[in-house]
Design an enzyme around this catalytic site. Structure first.
Site, PDB file in Angstrom:
ATOM      1  NE  ARG A 236      -4.262  -1.870   0.182  1.00  0.00           N
ATOM      2  CZ  ARG A 236      -3.953  -3.104  -0.425  1.00  0.00           C
ATOM      3  NH1 ARG A 236      -2.822  -3.330  -1.005  1.00  0.00           N
ATOM      4  NH2 ARG A 236      -5.124  -3.746  -0.164  1.00  0.00           N
ATOM      5  CD  GLU A 265      -3.680   1.959  -6.133  1.00  0.00           C
ATOM      6  OE1 GLU A 265      -4.616   1.208  -6.292  1.00  0.00           O
ATOM      7  OE2 GLU A 265      -2.734   1.681  -5.436  1.00  0.00           O
ATOM      8  CG  HIS A 285      -3.064  -2.056  -6.941  1.00  0.00           C
ATOM      9  ND1 HIS A 285      -3.711  -1.249  -6.231  1.00  0.00           N
ATOM     10  CD2 HIS A 285      -2.679  -3.384  -6.446  1.00  0.00           C
ATOM     11  CE1 HIS A 285      -3.759  -2.110  -5.027  1.00  0.00           C
ATOM     12  NE2 HIS A 285      -3.047  -3.230  -5.129  1.00  0.00           N
TER      13      HIS A 285
END
Length: 329
Positions: A236, A265, A285
């Site tokens: 993260r 995001e 991601h």
């Protein structure tokens, strides 16, 4: 049940073998991303079971209050993107398997890909070839160097094993419970956080984002890293102190980074300062995004829907809702 699946960017879910588990339900799949409350409220007004793909969409109180038919949110892993207290208040069950027995091998593999891509300057070498040039610089090997694992949990332990296979010296830091596990697995443990950041040639973050870990990597920690070191984050972005990473990379400590996660995001801002740095390898991601990984995740997600439909909800992370007079039927 009327089931809605959000953020299936490449229309992958219906191709999974486990999608057959939803054959008795009315399923709607959205392939784009929306975060606007009005847009989502319109899309989800008839939804009874909402399927989330990790943390791609935030489900906050203003939206939940406009979803009168919602009974279940089914997903996998942690849920900081969901207002769980509001769900409980409104009688909405959150089922989210925490999969305690399995690491995400997909994330561990991407972590290692970022390590090698950063150390060998793969994006820069590819760009050089595409520009009609040849070699554009000299990379570094990993063998003999120190791999720092910050957080020796399921994924951290797998990455440590990859490092050992590549001939690296593994050094671990984290909570005492995980340090003891690392010792039992034969890995060295740093004597202090300062030593950990100073010694690591590759430093990989493997912690869950909770209040205790938010900003746990400070600007001072980054400043202790070697100018040749690589920081890798597939966990993260918020584990790193807000606003600390870009100045650190510009200052050259650490000298390189491999990042799969961002503070906001999806990160679509082409002027984002990270994109302007040539000492960073970035991916959007994708740590958990493989066919095999999605198959594993959606087995749990779809089983949770069927369990609810049969009157026996499983993996309920807001159990107070089960005794609520507001539980939706």
């Amino acid at each position: 049940m009327k089931v809605t699946i959000l953020d299936d960017y490449f229309d992958t879910v219906r191709t999974l073998n486990c999608f057959a588990k939803l054959k008795d339900h009315d399923v709607k799949i959205w392939n784009d991303h929306a975060q606007d409350t009005d847009t989502l409220a319109e899309r989800l007004r008839d939804t009874e079971a909402l399927v989330l793909i990790r943390e791609r969409t935030k489900i906050r109180t203003p939206l939940l209050e406009r979803m009168p038919k919602l009974k279940l949110i089914s997903q996998r892993s942690v849920f900081p993107h969901i207002d769980a207290d509001t769900c409980t208040k409104l009688g909405v069950i959150i089922s989210s398997s925490q999969h305690p027995e399995l690491p995400s091998y997909a994330t561990a593999e991407l972590t290692w890909a970022l390590v090698l891509a950063a150390m060998r300057k793969l994006p820069q070498q590819m760009a050089s070839l595409k520009a009609g040039q040849w070699q554009c610089g000299v990379g570094s090997t990993v063998r003999g160097k120190t791999l720092g694992i910050y957080g020796y949990g399921r994924i951290g332990a797998v990455v440590a094993g990859y490092g050992k296979a590549f001939g690296m010296k593994v050094l671990v830091w984290g909570r005492e419970k995980t340090l003891e596990r690392a010792r039992q697995d034969g890995h060295a443990v740093a004597s202090s956080k300062n030593e950990f950041f100073e010694r690591s040639d590759v430093l990989s973050l493997h912690m869950r984002l909770v209040d205790a870990t938010r900003g746990i990597v400070t600007a001072a920690d980054l400043a202790r890293m070697k100018p040749t070191a690589v920081l890798v984050n597939t966990s993260r972005a918020q584990l790193v102190e807000a606003g600390a990473l870009v100045p650190a990379l510009k200052a050259g400590r650490p000298g390189l980074a491999g990042l799969d996660v961002f503070e906001d995001e999806p990160m679509r801002d082409t002027s984002h300062p990270l994109l302007a740095l040539d000492n960073v390898v970035l991916t959007p991601h994708i740590g958990y995004v493989t066919i095999e990984g999605l198959e594993t995740q959606f087995v749990d997600i779809f089983d949770q829907i069927n369990a609810y439909a049969s009157g026996n909800p499983i993996n309920v992370v807001n159990p107070d809702v089960l005794g609520s007079a507001q539980l939706r039927r």
